[in-house]
Design a protein around this motif. Structure first.
Motif, PDB file in Angstrom:
ATOM      1  N   GLU A  40      -4.725  18.880  11.420  1.00 54.26           N
ATOM      2  CA  GLU A  40      -4.773  17.604  12.141  1.00 54.26           C
ATOM      3  C   GLU A  40      -5.045  16.406  11.232  1.00 54.26           C
ATOM      4  N   HIS A  41      -5.450  16.676   9.985  1.00 56.27           N
ATOM      5  CA  HIS A  41      -5.745  15.579   9.055  1.00 56.27           C
ATOM      6  C   HIS A  41      -4.642  15.349   8.023  1.00 56.27           C
ATOM      7  N   ARG A  42      -3.675  16.248   7.946  1.00 55.48           N
ATOM      8  CA  ARG A  42      -2.720  16.195   6.839  1.00 55.48           C
ATOM      9  C   ARG A  42      -1.825  14.962   6.859  1.00 55.48           C
ATOM     10  N   GLU A  43      -1.513  14.465   8.043  1.00 54.85           N
ATOM     11  CA  GLU A  43      -0.646  13.287   8.137  1.00 54.85           C
ATOM     12  C   GLU A  43      -1.368  12.005   7.736  1.00 54.85           C
ATOM     13  N   ARG A  44      -2.705  12.046   7.682  1.00 56.97           N
ATOM     14  CA  ARG A  44      -3.465  10.815   7.482  1.00 56.97           C
ATOM     15  C   ARG A  44      -4.173  10.715   6.125  1.00 56.97           C
ATOM     16  N   VAL A  45      -4.125  11.776   5.329  1.00 59.36           N
ATOM     17  CA  VAL A  45      -4.891  11.761   4.085  1.00 59.36           C
ATOM     18  C   VAL A  45      -4.381  10.718   3.083  1.00 59.36           C
ATOM     19  N   PHE A  46      -3.155  10.219   3.284  1.00 58.55           N
ATOM     20  CA  PHE A  46      -2.620   9.200   2.386  1.00 58.55           C
ATOM     21  C   PHE A  46      -2.932   7.785   2.878  1.00 58.55           C
ATOM     22  N   GLU A  47      -3.643   7.676   4.001  1.00 55.56           N
ATOM     23  CA  GLU A  47      -4.070   6.366   4.491  1.00 55.56           C
ATOM     24  C   GLU A  47      -5.265   5.870   3.678  1.00 55.56           C
ATOM     25  N   ARG A  48      -5.410   4.566   3.629  1.00 55.32           N
ATOM     26  CA  ARG A  48      -6.488   3.971   2.845  1.00 55.32           C
ATOM     27  C   ARG A  48      -7.854   4.221   3.489  1.00 55.32           C
ATOM     28  N   PHE A  49      -8.768   4.701   2.685  1.00 58.59           N
ATOM     29  CA  PHE A  49     -10.146   4.984   3.084  1.00 58.59           C
ATOM     30  C   PHE A  49     -10.276   6.164   4.043  1.00 58.59           C
ATOM     31  N   TYR A  50      -9.173   6.852   4.313  1.00 62.17           N
ATOM     32  CA  TYR A  50      -9.288   7.992   5.226  1.00 62.17           C
ATOM     33  C   TYR A  50      -9.859   9.179   4.462  1.00 62.17           C
ATOM     34  N   ARG A  51     -10.902   9.781   5.027  1.00 61.94           N
ATOM     35  CA  ARG A  51     -11.558  10.926   4.397  1.00 61.94           C
ATOM     36  C   ARG A  51     -11.687  12.049   5.416  1.00 61.94           C
ATOM     37  N   ALA A  80      -3.791   7.043  -1.461  1.00 62.33           N
ATOM     38  CA  ALA A  80      -3.045   5.872  -0.989  1.00 62.33           C
ATOM     39  C   ALA A  80      -2.292   5.227  -2.150  1.00 62.33           C
ATOM     40  N   ILE A  81      -2.925   5.199  -3.322  1.00 55.64           N
ATOM     41  CA  ILE A  81      -2.261   4.664  -4.519  1.00 55.64           C
ATOM     42  C   ILE A  81      -1.098   5.563  -4.918  1.00 55.64           C
ATOM     43  N   VAL A  82      -1.299   6.877  -4.852  1.00 52.63           N
ATOM     44  CA  VAL A  82      -0.226   7.834  -5.155  1.00 52.63           C
ATOM     45  C   VAL A  82       0.977   7.575  -4.246  1.00 52.63           C
ATOM     46  N   LYS A  83       0.716   7.425  -2.953  1.00 48.36           N
ATOM     47  CA  LYS A  83       1.789   7.192  -1.975  1.00 48.36           C
ATOM     48  C   LYS A  83       2.530   5.893  -2.269  1.00 48.36           C
ATOM     49  N   SER A  84       1.791   4.834  -2.592  1.00 50.96           N
ATOM     50  CA  SER A  84       2.422   3.529  -2.860  1.00 50.96           C
ATOM     51  C   SER A  84       3.306   3.580  -4.095  1.00 50.96           C
ATOM     52  N   ILE A  85       2.830   4.237  -5.157  1.00 43.76           N
ATOM     53  CA  ILE A  85       3.627   4.336  -6.385  1.00 43.76           C
ATOM     54  C   ILE A  85       4.866   5.188  -6.142  1.00 43.76           C
ATOM     55  N   ALA A  86       4.696   6.290  -5.413  1.00 40.93           N
ATOM     56  CA  ALA A  86       5.840   7.161  -5.115  1.00 40.93           C
ATOM     57  C   ALA A  86       6.899   6.407  -4.323  1.00 40.93           C
ATOM     58  N   GLU A  87       6.480   5.632  -3.331  1.00 41.07           N
ATOM     59  CA  GLU A  87       7.429   4.861  -2.517  1.00 41.07           C
ATOM     60  C   GLU A  87       8.169   3.831  -3.360  1.00 41.07           C
ATOM     61  N   ARG A  88       7.498   3.296  -4.369  1.00 43.11           N
ATOM     62  CA  ARG A  88       8.154   2.306  -5.231  1.00 43.11           C
ATOM     63  C   ARG A  88       9.370   2.905  -5.923  1.00 43.11           C
ATOM     64  N   TYR A  89       9.300   4.185  -6.261  1.00 38.60           N
ATOM     65  CA  TYR A  89      10.419   4.835  -6.941  1.00 38.60           C
ATOM     66  C   TYR A  89      11.284   5.664  -5.996  1.00 38.60           C
ATOM     67  N   GLY A  90      11.017   5.572  -4.699  1.00 38.61           N
ATOM     68  CA  GLY A  90      11.794   6.343  -3.740  1.00 38.61           C
ATOM     69  C   GLY A  90      11.518   7.829  -3.814  1.00 38.61           C
ATOM     70  N   ALA A  91      10.336   8.203  -4.348  1.00 40.04           N
ATOM     71  CA  ALA A  91       9.974   9.613  -4.488  1.00 40.04           C
ATOM     72  C   ALA A  91       9.393  10.145  -3.177  1.00 40.04           C
ATOM     73  N   GLU A  92       9.545  11.439  -2.961  1.00 38.29           N
ATOM     74  CA  GLU A  92       9.003  12.095  -1.776  1.00 38.29           C
ATOM     75  C   GLU A  92       7.699  12.807  -2.131  1.00 38.29           C
ATOM     76  N   VAL A  93       6.712  12.676  -1.233  1.00 37.28           N
ATOM     77  CA  VAL A  93       5.415  13.323  -1.438  1.00 37.28           C
ATOM     78  C   VAL A  93       5.253  14.406  -0.376  1.00 37.28           C
ATOM     79  N   ALA A  94       5.089  15.646  -0.827  1.00 32.24           N
ATOM     80  CA  ALA A  94       4.916  16.778   0.095  1.00 32.24           C
ATOM     81  C   ALA A  94       3.537  17.388  -0.087  1.00 32.24           C
ATOM     82  N   LEU A  95       2.920  17.750   1.030  1.00 34.98           N
ATOM     83  CA  LEU A  95       1.572  18.326   0.992  1.00 34.98           C
ATOM     84  C   LEU A  95       1.571  19.684   1.690  1.00 34.98           C
ATOM     85  N   GLU A  96       1.032  20.683   0.997  1.00 31.75           N
ATOM     86  CA  GLU A  96       0.828  22.007   1.583  1.00 31.75           C
ATOM     87  C   GLU A  96      -0.640  22.358   1.414  1.00 31.75           C
TER      88      GLU A  96
END
Length: 399
Positions: A335-346, A363-379
C-alpha cells in the motif's frame, strides 16, 4: 469570401451579361417583333438572374459551412468549456467540453437556459449577467471542481447574450494542496533540528550542563545542524529540478565508474549501519549531466543503506541501459509502494528519524529520471528487501 470564388463569380457574371447582350443584338438584327423580343429578353434575363441566384446561394452556403466549422473549431480549442446564450436565453453555441460538463446532448443549440443549465447558482449568475453583472462561481460536475466565469455579451452598448467559461480547477487545486503540504512538511522538518540545536545551546549557555558533558551536547548540535543542512540542500536541488535548472551540457558518463565513486563515498555510512556494499557493473556509457546522474545513483544507494538491517547487504548492478540497486532491508508494504517517491513521504517515520534521512532522496531520483525520460521500477517484499531499477532510454546512450 475566398479570392478564387470571387473571381469565378465575376467571370460568370460577365459571361451571363455577354450572353444577354449578344441575344439582344441578335433579336434586334433579326427584325423580330417587339412583343416577342421583349418576351425573349425577359426569359433570358430571368434565366441569367436564376443562374446567378443559384451560384450565389451555393457560394454563401459553402462560406457559412466553412466559417461555421472554423468558428466551432476555435470554440473547442479554448481551454475550458464555453457556453453562449443569445438574447432569448437559448443556447447559441456550446463547446465539446462544456457539453460534457453540463451533460448536454450533441445537438444542444436552441435549448432554453433552464434545460441546458440545471444548477441554481449558475442560473442566478446568468440572470445577473443579463443586468450587466459579471460573476465568478464554482460548479461540480462528474467529480471535477469547475470555476465558472459568467459574463454579459455586449454589442454596441447593448447586452445581447451571456457567455459562460468553465475551467477545470482539478490540476490547480491539486497543485495548491501539494504546495501547502510541501510547505507544512518543510516547516516541520526544519523546526525539529532547530529546536534541538536551540535547546542544547541554551543548556550549555546557561551552565546547566556539566563540563564533561559539553562535548556530547556539541556533537548532538553538530549532528542536527548537518541534518538541517542536508534537508536544505535537498530542497534547493528539488526546486532547481522543478524549474528546469541544475543541468549542464551533456557529456559521456561511465555509469560503472560513477557507481564505484558513489560506493567509495558511502563506504563509511555502510560500515556504520553494518551493511555490505557491492558493485556488479558492465560497461555502460550514458550521455547526460554527470552531477545529476551522480545524485541519482548516490540517493538510491544511500536509501538502500539507511533502510537496511544490520548485517544486510546492498548490491548495485549496472547493465547497458539500466542501473539497479537491491537491498536486504525491511521492505515496503504494497500500500506504500506508489507513494515512496513523493516528497517527505516515509513508510516508517520513527526509523527515518533514527537514520537521519530527509525524506527527499527518492523524490530527487524520480525527478532526475523523468528529466531523461527514464522509467523507475520498484520491487519489494516486506522483511526481505527492495530493488529499484532505473531504465534509461536508448537515445541517450553514448555507445
Amino acid at each position: 469570401m475566398d479570392k478564387r470564388l470571387r473571381s469565378l463569380t465575376l467571370i460568370v457574371c460577365i459571361l451571363v451579361c455577354t450572353i444577354v447582350a449578344a441575344a439582344s443584338v441578335v433579336v434586334c438584327t433579326a427584325g423580330i417583333s417587339t412583343p416577342l423580343m421583349a418576351t425573349l429578353l425577359g426569359v433570358l434575363t430571368l434565366g441569367a438572374a436564376f443562374t446567378l441566384y443559384l451560384l450565389f446561394t451555393s457560394i454563401i452556403k459553402e462560406e457559412k459551412e466553412y466559417h461555421g466549422a472554423d468558428y466551432a473549431a476555435m470554440i473547442d480549442s479554448i481551454t475550458g468549456g464555453v457556453l453562449v446564450l443569445d438574447g432569448n436565453d437559448r443556447v447559441y453555441t456550446v463547446s465539446n467540453d462544456a457539453r460534457g460538463y453540463l451533460d448536454l446532448p450533441e445537438y444542444a443549440v436552441g435549448m432554453d437556459k433552464n434545460e441546458a443549465v440545471r444548477d441554481k447558482e449558475l442560473l442566478r449568475c446568468i440572470d445577473a449577467a443579463k443586468q450587466g453583472e459579471s460573476n465568478l462561481t464554482e460548479f461540480k460536475s462528474h467529480g471535477k471542481v469547475l470555476r465558472v466565469l459568467v459574463d454579459p455579451v455586449i454589442f454596441n452598448g447593448r447586452i445581447v447574450g451571456t457567455m459562460l467559461l468553465l475551467l477545470d480547477m482539478g490540476e490547480q487545486l491539486t497543485l495548491q494542496n501539494m504546495v501547502r503540504e510541501f510547505t507544512a512538511n518543510v516547516s516541520h522538518e526544519l523546526k525539529t533540528p532547530l529546536t534541538s540545536i536551540s535547546g542544547y545551546a541554551e543548556m550549555i549557555a546557561s551552565g546547566l550542563v556539566k563540563k564533561e558533558d559539553i562535548p556530547d551536547f556539541a556533537s548532538r548540535i553538530q549532528k542536527e545542524a548537518k541534518r538541517m543542512l542536508a534537508l536544505i540542500s535537498d530542497i534547493i536541488r528539488l526546486s532547481q529540478l522543478d524549474g528546469g535548472g541544475a543541468d549542464v551540457d551533456a557529456e559521456p558518463v561511465n555509469m560503472a565508474q560513477l557507481a564505484d565513486e558513489c560506493r567509495d563515498v558511502l563506504l563509511n555510512s555502510a560500515k556504520s549501519h553494518g551493511v555490505s556494499l557491492d558493485i556488479d557493473a558492465e560497461q555502460f556509457i550514458f550521455s547526460g549531466s554527470r552531477s545529476l546522474l551522480t545524485e541519482l545513483v548516490y540517493n538510491l544507494m544511500d536509501n538502500a543503506i539507511r533502510y537496511n538491517r544490520e548485517g544486510g547487504s546492498v548490491l548495485v548492478t549496472v547493465r547497458r541501459g539500466s542501473v539497479s540497486v537491491a537491498d536486504t532491508g525491511i521492505g515496503i508494504p504494497e500500500e506504500h509502494r506508489e507513494r515512496v517517491f513523493e516528497r517527505f513521504y516515509r513508510v516508517d517515520k520513527s526509523r527515518s528519524k533514527q537514520t537521519g534521512g530527509t525524506g527527499l532522496g527518492l523524490a530527487i531520483v524520480k525527478s532526475i529520471a523523468e528529466r531523461y525520460g527514464a522509467e523507475v521500477a520498484l520491487e519489494s517484499e516486506v522483511g526481505k528487501g527492495t530493488t529499484i531499477t532505473v531504465s534509461f532510454p536508448t537515445q541517450y546512450s553514448a555507445e
